[in-house]
Design a protein around this motif. Structure first.
Motif, short mmCIF file in Angstrom:
data_model
loop_
_atom_site.label_atom_id
_atom_site.label_comp_id
_atom_site.label_asym_id
_atom_site.label_seq_id
_atom_site.Cartn_x
_atom_site.Cartn_y
_atom_site.Cartn_z
N ALA A 75 53.80 42.44 41.19
CA ALA A 75 52.78 42.83 41.92
C ALA A 75 51.41 42.98 41.16
O ALA A 75 51.82 43.46 39.97
CB ALA A 75 52.81 43.88 42.96
N PHE A 76 50.26 43.05 41.72
CA PHE A 76 49.10 43.48 40.96
C PHE A 76 48.51 44.86 41.42
O PHE A 76 48.47 45.22 42.67
CB PHE A 76 47.77 42.44 41.02
N LEU A 77 47.83 45.92 40.54
CA LEU A 77 47.24 46.80 40.84
C LEU A 77 45.75 46.52 41.14
O LEU A 77 45.25 46.07 40.14
CB LEU A 77 47.47 47.91 39.82
N VAL A 78 45.40 46.89 42.38
CA VAL A 78 43.72 46.59 42.67
C VAL A 78 43.25 47.95 43.26
O VAL A 78 44.09 48.75 43.60
CB VAL A 78 43.90 45.48 43.57
N LYS A 79 42.09 47.71 43.33
CA LYS A 79 41.42 48.82 43.89
C LYS A 79 40.56 48.15 45.26
O LYS A 79 39.56 47.35 44.86
CB LYS A 79 40.28 49.56 43.11
N LEU A 80 40.68 48.67 46.50
CA LEU A 80 39.94 48.25 47.64
C LEU A 80 38.63 48.99 47.62
O LEU A 80 38.64 50.13 47.67
CB LEU A 80 41.10 48.33 48.93
#
Length: 227
Positions: A172-177
């Motif tokens: 999985a990728f760590l992102v910021k919404l």
């Protein structure tokens, strides 16, 4: 001795206009202060949770509350009310009336489905989303296809992690919404994970969102309140 004020025609016209505007503002404030302040905090088929002037009502289709507010119809997307004889359509978190009053804390009521899950609607970056509340998820979680549909940019240089799923571990990728909305509550800069493949089927509303609001479960309902 009488006081005589000398002013030009333009100054006189401006003074009259200012007084007229002040009168209109006072009248508008009095009218709007008398209007009920209505907010929709829960939506279901043929029923809704509505807050009127700070008092919460659980209303069924065809019922009237607070004397002049009737629930004409309701789905999990919107409610149709008759207020003082006028039809009003509102979505979850929608408000009408009493705009000059100090707004109360924003709140959303989520009811447990027949499957025993808390499901609600909202949006990510302005795109409509069906959320599954998951207090066991450390972050908001969604699959890659959904993330790209919601305008989340997946850069291969993003930090990658391995997450545990029902079928084992998955990358999985760590992102910021940028923006996540549930009802009337909107948060910006919400941490999330984007998983490869089709899991999860529904977007998980995890603790990276829930930790930034107050939430309290009472029986079959879960209440979220802005901090």
């Amino acid at each position: 001795m009488a006081l005589i004020v000398v002013m030009s025609v333009s100054e006189f016209n401006r003074a009259v206009a200012t007084i007229f505007l002040l009168i209109l503002l006072v009248l508008a404030n009095n009218v709007m202060a008398d209007e009920p302040r209505i907010e929709v905090v829960g939506l279901f088929k043929d029923r809704a949770v509505i807050v009127v002037d700070g008092k919460r009502y659980f209303v069924k289709k065809g019922k009237t509350i607070s004397g002049n507010i009737k629930l004409l119809s309701s789905t999990n997307q919107e409610v149709v009310l008759e207020v003082n004889g006028k039809e009003q359509r509102l979505k979850l978190g929608g408000r009408i009336g009493g705009f000059l009053k100090k707004p109360a804390d924003k709140e959303v009521v989520i009811w447990k489905s027949s499957y025993g899950m808390f499901l609600t609607v909202g949006s990510i970056n302005g795109f409509p989303v069906n959320f599954l509340v998951d207090t066991g998820a450390t972050k908001v979680a969604l699959n890659r296809r959904d993330a790209e549909h919601y305008g989340v940019v997946i850069d291969e240089r993003l930090r990658r992690v391995m997450v545990s799923t029902a079928s084992g571990y998955a990358p999985a990728f760590l992102v910021k919404l940028n923006k996540v909305r549930v009802g009337s509550i909107t948060l910006r800069g919400v941490d999330a994970i984007v998983m490869e493949g089709n899991h999860p089927k529904k977007v998980l509303l995890g603790m990276s969102f829930l930790n930034r609001v107050n939430f309290n479960q009472k029986g079959q309902s879960l209440m979220l309140t802005s901090k």
